[in-house]
Design an enzyme around this catalytic site. Structure first.
Site, mmCIF file in Angstrom:
data_model
loop_
_atom_site.group_PDB
_atom_site.id
_atom_site.type_symbol
_atom_site.label_atom_id
_atom_site.label_comp_id
_atom_site.label_asym_id
_atom_site.label_seq_id
_atom_site.Cartn_x
_atom_site.Cartn_y
_atom_site.Cartn_z
ATOM 1 N N GLU A 1 -3.972 -27.898 -17.519
ATOM 2 C CA GLU A 1 -3.742 -27.982 -16.078
ATOM 3 C C GLU A 1 -3.828 -29.417 -15.598
ATOM 4 O O GLU A 1 -3.092 -29.832 -14.696
ATOM 5 C CB GLU A 1 -4.760 -27.113 -15.343
ATOM 6 C CG GLU A 1 -4.554 -27.055 -13.845
ATOM 7 C CD GLU A 1 -5.524 -26.117 -13.152
ATOM 8 O OE1 GLU A 1 -5.126 -25.481 -12.173
ATOM 9 O OE2 GLU A 1 -6.684 -26.024 -13.597
ATOM 10 N N SER B 1 -11.297 -19.292 -9.434
ATOM 11 C CA SER B 1 -12.205 -19.601 -8.324
ATOM 12 C C SER B 1 -12.670 -18.344 -7.591
ATOM 13 O O SER B 1 -11.947 -17.345 -7.519
ATOM 14 C CB SER B 1 -11.522 -20.532 -7.321
ATOM 15 O OG SER B 1 -11.237 -21.776 -7.906
#
Length: 387
Positions: free
Chosen positions: A249, A131
């Site tokens: 994930e 991110s």
């Protein structure tokens, strides 16, 4: 679909339970949750115990240094370790559940030999550099730039919410190797690199969460040189590699937490009976609904694991269904806990209070709920993309 366990799988469960019963009393006291160097030492020591006992990287293929266990055996492992109160992966989270499986699936033999054994032995910690301040939910909009210069990439940019960066040795890093343009879809210019965290030009600034912990950080990259040999997958093919990472994930990474939530729910019901809140019909209905919710999530996990076995070990889009529903169910669980506990739910010394604060992030972390809905709509239901 058969969701029962075979005799061999149940025998594996018995052996694991026996080892946990003998090994957990040997662990030292858990460190202060806010002391990350101490937590790293604790988590890596536990990882070494798992390695020596043959339980490290249980579900990784043998070619990657794992044990080649089936996804179902891995599910049993996660279930039993959580029930026994064993340490979670902690600081090893990214290496064991994200970067490691990705390298095992997409890396070269040389890359697997270099990076995977230290992860399994608890010798090296990884963090996640995906991110950015202007590219969170829209990950493909990332702008951290990597320019090829001989045998290196020169990387400049910044990352945010970089998990465990302050104690990490390596970072799974997404960079842009082709500028965003109108002619080329932005996800095509992304590359997946393994960044050594001690490289010159790397600056880490821990971020304190609402719960007071610092498991996330900002990371600034100022002309950091990363060897091209550290690229996993082809240049500009990082988006596809990233989808492999995110499938892990969102696949089995939260399984242990589902078991923990089911245990918390049972404890919450006991507290409600002790305090008289059980006499409130609305509270009983909510607890009953949450019990059904987490039972369904566990069955969905089993289904996802069965699908993973069928497709070669990489979780599919079912992980997005699980992650979407689990994120909201966890928040509802701790909202209910606050209702049962009343003013005591504001006591920061209670684990449940800190878990409540942590639960607020789950509809954002690992892909926002809005993104998960888009994945479900487009890849599972076949609905057209929005314009």
């Amino acid at each position: 679909m058969d969701l029962t366990y075979t005799k061999e799988e149940e025998a594996f469960r018995v052996r694991l339970r026996q080892w946990l019963a003998a090994s957990l009393p040997e662990l030292p006291p858990r460190p202060d949750p806010l002391d990350w160097p101490a937590r790293r030492a604790y988590d890596t020591a536990w990882q070494r115990m798992l390695y020596d006992a043959g339980y490290a990287g249980l579900h990784w293929p043998e070619t990657a240094g794992g044990r080649g266990a089936t996804p179902t055996q891995h599910l049993i492992y996660l279930e039993e370790t959580e029930k026994a109160g064993a340490p979670y992966v902690g600081a090893n989270f990214v290496g064991l559940l994200h970067a490691g499986p990705t390298i095992a699936a997409e890396g070269t033999p040389k890359q697997r030999a270099r990076w995977l054994p230290p992860v399994l032995r608890g010798e090296e910690i990884w963090c996640q550099g995906f991110s950015e301040p202007d590219a969170g939910s829209d990950l493909a909009a990332l702008r951290t730039r990597a320019v090829r210069d001989g045998d290196d990439y020169v990387v400049t940019g910044s990352k945010i919410w970089t998990s465990h960066a302050e104690v990490a040795d390596w970072c799974e890093l997404l960079v842009r190797t082709e500028p965003i343009s109108e002619a080329v879809p932005k996800h095509r210019g992304i590359t997946w690199l393994a960044l050594p965290m001690d490289a010159p030009g790397v600056t880490v600034r821990p971020l304190r969460t609402l719960a007071g912990s610092t498991e996330f950080a900002e990371m600034f990259l100022d002309e950091v040189r990363v060897p091209a040999a550290n690229r996993v997958g082809a240049e500009n093919d990082g988006w596809r590699v990233t989808m492999v990472t995110l499938s892990f994930e969102r696949g089995t990474a939260f399984v242990g937490e589902v078991v923990a939530c089911r245990r918390t729910l049972a404890e919450l019901a006991a507290v409600a009976k002790e305090t008289g809140r059980w006499n409130d019909g609305a509270v009983r209905r909510q607890l009953g609904r949450l019990n059904a919710e987490f039972t369904a999530l566990w069955r969905l996990t089993q289904w996802n694991v069965s699908e993973s076995e069928r497709t070669g070990g990489v979780p599919g889009t079912g992980g997005s269904v699980f992650k979407l529903r689990y994120s909201h169910a966890r928040q509802e669980l701790y909202d209910t806990a606050a209702r049962v506990l009343g003013p005591d739910s504001l006591d920061l010394d209670r684990d449940w209070t800190l878990d409540k604060l942590s639960s607020l992030s789950y509809t954002i972390a690992a892909g926002t709920s809005q993104i998960q809905r888009n994945i479900v709509a487009e890849r599972i239901l076949g609905l057209p993309k929005g314009r």
